[in-house]
Design an enzyme around this catalytic site. Structure first.
Site, PDB file in Angstrom:
ATOM      1  CE  LYS A 107      -4.039   2.151   2.398  1.00 27.06           C
ATOM      2  NZ  LYS A 107      -4.964   1.886   3.834  1.00 27.06           N
TER       3      LYS A 107
ATOM      4  CB  SER B  10      -7.891   3.909   2.773  1.00 22.77           C
ATOM      5  OG  SER B  10      -7.166   3.288   3.441  1.00 22.77           O
TER       6      SER B  10
ATOM      7  CB  SER C 246      -8.197   1.271   5.459  1.00 19.52           C
ATOM      8  OG  SER C 246      -9.033   2.449   5.601  1.00 19.52           O
TER       9      SER C 246
END
Lengths: 505, 99
Positions: A81, A156, A180
């Site tokens: 990420k 997210s 997330s």
């Protein structure tokens, strides 16, 4: 060769060690897949094929020389990420503020991945600074859900979850502040784990809400998640909130759980995490999962956690408050974007112009909301009260875990919603985190495992399993046992039912 | 019921160093007002005697050994600077016109 992308991480690692396949072949297969499906999915913000192949080559050299594997995941490709720093690659956090920024240091998580011989393919898309539940807040365009390209992949960490569901990588790293990791896992039919707060280092994780942020593993199977969990977890002196305690035995729990029943286990169904606002297809799939747990021998009881009703509003005071403080560092002085520096404007003017240009709407909303909640005169009513609610949530968990071993709920109230559907309605967007926030606020361990497809729309539903702090292995044991039973009942892993993507030629 | 006016949003934006546009003031005033109304229910515990929790895991101060370890070189520290001059960060003037 295309089969390589369908293997689990554990299978890939074993084949590499057995010299059935080289790590370079595995990396190439995934890079080819990325080339083919990225135009449709857009899971990545940065891909470095050369670097990945080099890392894979180093693993192959170890195998050829008979050196012991650096870890049980040596040679397995991974998607990172874009909120974790890695030298030699940009870290943008999905923001124009950090476009092209190359950090001068590696996050502890990144360092551990590299030392374990994982092959990092690139950095994945995300809501700007991890604020969002759909990845639509990325300044670089949304990621699409491989189950239905017109729908969101969650957020997210939508890029990490979509990369798994699109078979671009067998493993990914996410970060979870209010859900997330777990919510994207739920809506993409993948496994997402938020470890106990403080067990995975936050050093090099660009801070959004420091008392909540936690990195964790994303995978397509429970065992793969556990193997990755053990690579990244552990005490780090560079993170002041890092817990100096042994990593919970999650791999052993996943292996043992896969072949065991759940006799003697007490499972609590949280009363408050169901009802109005939940899609009927989600509730039906959740109830079927609970029935499966009962068939496995678990005793199911209903547990009320009344203060969970206040978790969402308290979270949307605490997280924005911490964000308004953390994001003050983006001041256009030492790194990142600078706008309007024309030799006449003051530093303060340049700062305000830069932050206006560099941040997207959701980040601005949260910064201003946090600034409001922390203002004198409002502090007691908002931020102070939210901290009290946090105490009540912890007390509810403590009472619940006095009666049961784990708690379960749907991971998120609905399946993947349409791209654009909630972008103009922040409060509707925030509700996606309804079930995941309590564990974020209390800091305990929680994971999401796919539990079926919704009868309403044929999209994946997630089962959330919550465990007490530092008892992460409980969740893995239950998830592994459930995964085995689910596959037997549903005729194979859920992820194999993801539609074939049209590939670019 | 709390409410956030357009002027209040302008004030918050100033505090947060965001030079928001006129159109954004309208949009954010409306949205922030809705959000604050939705989260205001936490106020129901404001007068209750409950200790606040700031962190999930209780924090104690930790000391590390005072050992020298390498930091960034000057070149590394300046590598991502928006502007650098003579081995330093170059920043806009810090004093206003009236100073």
């Amino acid at each position: 060769m295309t089969d390589l992308i369908r293997l689990t991480a554990a299978e890939i690692a074993a084949k590499i060690q057995a010299k059935e396949v080289s790590a370079v072949e595995v990396a190439r297969a995934h890079l080819d897949r990325i080339d083919a499906v990225e135009p449709a999915v857009h899971a990545f913000l940065h891909i470095d094929g050369d670097r990945a192949l080099q890392a894979a080559k180093a693993v192959d050299e170890d195998v050829a020389a008979g050196r012991p594997a650096a870890s049980p995941l040596a040679g397995v490709p991974l998607a990172l990420k874009d909120v974790l720093t890695m030298r030699g690659a940009p870290t943008t956090c999905g923001s124009k503020m950090l476009e092209g920024w190359e950090p001068p240091y590696d996050a502890t998580v990144t360092l551990r991945l590299l030392e374990a011989g994982l092959v990092i393919l690139g950095k994945t898309n995300m809501d700007e600074f991890a604020m969002g539940s759909s990845t639509e807040n990325s300044a670089y365009g949304p990621t699409r859900n491989p189950w239905d390209l017109d729908r969101i992949p969650g957020g997210s960490g939508g890029g990490s979850a979509a990369a798994l569901a699109a078979f671009e990588a067998p493993l990914a790293i996410g970060t979870d502040t209010g859900g997330s990791i777990r919510q994207p896992g739920s809506v993409t039919g993948t496994v997402g784990v938020k470890p106990t707060y403080g067990t995975v280092s936050r050093y090099g994780l660009v801070a959004f809400s420091s008392s909540l942020d936690q990195a964790g593993p994303c995978a397509r199977t429970v065992l793969d998640a556990a193997l990755l969990h053990e690579v990244i977890a552990g005490h780090d002196p560079l993170d002041s909130t890092s817990i100096d305690a042994p990593v919970p035995p999650v791999v052993a729990a996943a292996r043992e759980g896969a072949n065991a029943d759940l006799k003697g286990l007490r499972v609590g169904v949280v009363t408050e995490l169901a009802g109005e606002g939940y899609q009927p297809g989600v509730l039906a799939a959740f109830e079927a999962a609970v029935a499966q747990l009962r068939e496995l021998g678990a005793e199911i009881v209903e547990v009320s956690c009344p203060s969970f009703d206040l978790a969402l509003p308290a979270y949307y005071l605490i997280a924005p408050s911490e964000c308004s403080s953390n994001l003050a560092r983006f001041d256009a002085m030492r790194y990142g974007l600078r706008v309007g520096d024309d030799a006449t404007r003051s530093a303060e003017e340049v700062m305000s112009l830069t932050r206006e240009a560099g941040f997207g709407a959701e980040v601005k909303r949260r910064i201003m909301l946090g600034t409001y909640a922390l203002s004198s005169g409002y502090y007691d009513a908002y931020y102070g009260s939210a901290q009290k609610v946090r105490t009540l949530i912890k007390r509810d968990f403590d009472a619940a875990f006095g009666q049961v071993d784990v708690l379960v709920s749907p991971t998120t109230p609905t399946t993947a919603f349409g791209i654009g559907e909630r972008t103009d309605d922040p409060i509707a967007m925030y509700r996606a985190d309804l079930c995941t926030i309590p564990s974020s606020m209390a800091g305990n361990a929680a994971l999401s495992i796919p539990c079926g497809l919704s009868a309403c729309d044929g999209l994946p539903v997630g089962l959330q399993i919550m465990s007490p702090a530092l008892q992460d292995h409980r969740g893995y044991r239950v998830a592994a046992a459930y995964e085995t039973a689910r596959d037997a009942a549903q005729g194979g892993p859920l992820i194999t039912r993801v539609p074939e993507l049209e590939v670019a030629h | 019921m709390p409410s956030i006016s357009r002027d209040e949003v302008a004030h918050l934006a100033r505090l947060a160093r965001l030079s928001v546009t006129e159109a954004e003031l309208d949009l954010f005033a409306d949205q922030l007002d809705h959000i604050v109304q939705a989260v205001a229910q936490v106020g129901q515990v404001a007068d209750q005697d409950i200790p606040p929790t700031s962190h999930a895991v209780p924090l104690t101060n930790v000391f590390r050994r005072d050992l020298v370890r390498p930091g960034l070189t000057q070149q590394q520290a300046l590598a991502a600077a928006p502007a650098a001059e003579d081995g330093r960060f170059r920043v806009p003037r810090i004093l206003g016109e009236e100073a």
